[in-house]
Design a protein around this motif. Structure first.
Motif, PDB file in Angstrom:
ATOM      1  N   HIS A 125      -7.876  22.508 -18.472  1.00 16.27           N
ATOM      2  CA  HIS A 125      -8.253  22.857 -17.108  1.00 16.27           C
ATOM      3  C   HIS A 125      -7.669  24.206 -16.686  1.00 16.27           C
ATOM      4  CE1 HIS A 125     -10.185  19.012 -16.786  1.00 16.27           C
ATOM      5  NE2 HIS A 125      -9.109  18.482 -17.330  1.00 16.27           N
ATOM      6  N   CYS A 135     -16.399  21.941 -13.605  1.00 18.03           N
ATOM      7  CA  CYS A 135     -15.719  20.994 -14.486  1.00 18.03           C
ATOM      8  C   CYS A 135     -15.639  19.624 -13.818  1.00 18.03           C
ATOM      9  CB  CYS A 135     -14.331  21.524 -14.813  1.00 18.03           C
ATOM     10  SG  CYS A 135     -13.349  20.457 -15.904  1.00 18.03           S
ATOM     11  N   CYS A 137     -13.056  18.116 -13.256  1.00 14.81           N
ATOM     12  CA  CYS A 137     -11.890  18.110 -12.376  1.00 14.81           C
ATOM     13  C   CYS A 137     -12.204  18.724 -11.013  1.00 14.81           C
ATOM     14  CB  CYS A 137     -10.728  18.864 -13.025  1.00 14.81           C
ATOM     15  SG  CYS A 137     -10.895  20.656 -13.020  1.00 14.81           S
ATOM     16  N   ASN A 139     -12.938  22.035 -10.555  1.00 16.72           N
ATOM     17  CA  ASN A 139     -12.835  23.492 -10.638  1.00 16.72           C
ATOM     18  C   ASN A 139     -14.003  24.059 -11.433  1.00 16.72           C
ATOM     19  OD1 ASN A 139     -10.461  23.594  -9.167  1.00 16.72           O
ATOM     20  ND2 ASN A 139      -9.166  23.333 -10.965  1.00 16.72           N
ATOM     21  N   CYS A 142     -13.419  25.778 -16.374  1.00 17.09           N
ATOM     22  CA  CYS A 142     -12.257  25.327 -17.144  1.00 17.09           C
ATOM     23  C   CYS A 142     -12.523  25.455 -18.640  1.00 17.09           C
ATOM     24  CB  CYS A 142     -11.927  23.871 -16.816  1.00 17.09           C
ATOM     25  SG  CYS A 142     -11.321  23.621 -15.138  1.00 17.09           S
TER      26      CYS A 142
END
Length: 274
Positions: A125, A135, A137, A139, A142
């Motif tokens: 990440h 991503c 996550c 963000n 990544c």
């Protein structure tokens, strides 16, 4: 359901080996998520949805009736390679697991390093492409969105119009398919750039590459080495070696066993006291 299946697999393994459950000193467990050692909970957001609030080691201990030690999968991979594999005798190392996600297990001064909340080593990440895909996550761009095996295989699917899994990707690399080799080399270069930052900060002796993409061999490792040399500070980049793991998909399992082996004298003493 996953924990119930793990329970069944552990019991089947004991039956297959002819070992009575009462003789088991403990169970090591690796999970693909950051582990908060103080609480036993995992950082699930964007990684393991549906596991929020679960303490997997506690759940497995209740099922199996023996002590369970839980670690991040890259951390147990690092331990496996240190104790049984390519990193024996090395005190400062980074183990990079290149699979569905990309994570790094850190061993510094001979001891695992997890960070305060268990998130140390989450290089999957780290920002690799500011204009890259969103991503899991939350963000953008990544490392794992461009360099994980599923991401690399998806690139080939788009260019070939045919389904490409990780196994097929490795077959194409071995057959010297130009597109597959370029895709893996680009992934290696991206991973090497991210690793160069860790090499600068931690100054390890060794980087061990494992996971699903490691069998690509030099097509992956050479670009990682070149990127570390290009982007790392000279003393640190010149000191580090980059090698493939020797344990393959056994690294994490043997590392999980190592969690228990390290505590064997204490566990035996506890049983004697009882």
């Amino acid at each position: 359901e996953s924990l119930d299946l793990a329970d069944e697999l552990v019991r089947a393994a004991l039956r297959g080996a002819g070992i009575e459950p009462a003789r088991v000193l403990g169970v090591g467990m690796g999970l693909a998520a950051p582990i908060h050692k103080a609480t036993g909970e995992i950082a699930t957001e964007g990684i393991l949805p549906g596991w929020h609030g679960i303490r997997p080691a506690h759940e497995m201990q209740a099922r199996l009736g023996v002590a369970v030690e839980l670690e991040n999968d890259a951390n147990v991979g690092a331990l496996g390679e240190k104790v049984f594999g390519a990193a024996r005798g090395v005190e400062d190392l980074i183990y990079v697991r290149v699979s569905a996600g990309i994570g790094a297990g850190l061993i510094l001064g001979g001891r695992p390093y997890r960070g305060f909340g268990g998130v140390a080593g989450e290089i999957g990440h780290v920002l690799a492409d500011p204009a890259g895909p969103i991503c899991r996550c939350g963000n953008r761009g990544c490392l794992e969105t461009i360099a994980s095996p599923p991401a690399v295989a998806a690139l080939l699917e788009r260019s070939s119009g045919e389904p490409v899994g990780v196994e097929r990707l490795l077959e194409l690399v071995a057959a010297k398919d130009r597109r597959a080799r370029r895709a893996v080399a680009d992934a290696g270069e991206a991973i090497g750039r991210a690793l160069s930052m860790l090499v600068n900060v931690l100054n390890p002796e060794l980087v061990v590459v494992g996971g699903d993409l490691a069998p690509a061999g030099p097509m992956l490792l050479d670009p990682i080495r070149a990127a570390i040399e290009r982007h790392g500070v000279a003393p640190a980049a010149g000191a580090v070696r980059v090698v493939a793991g020797t344990l393959g998909d056994r690294a994490e399992v043997l590392g999980a066993a190592g969690l228990i082996l390290a505590q064997t004298p204490h566990a035996l003493a506890t049983r004697v006291e009882r």
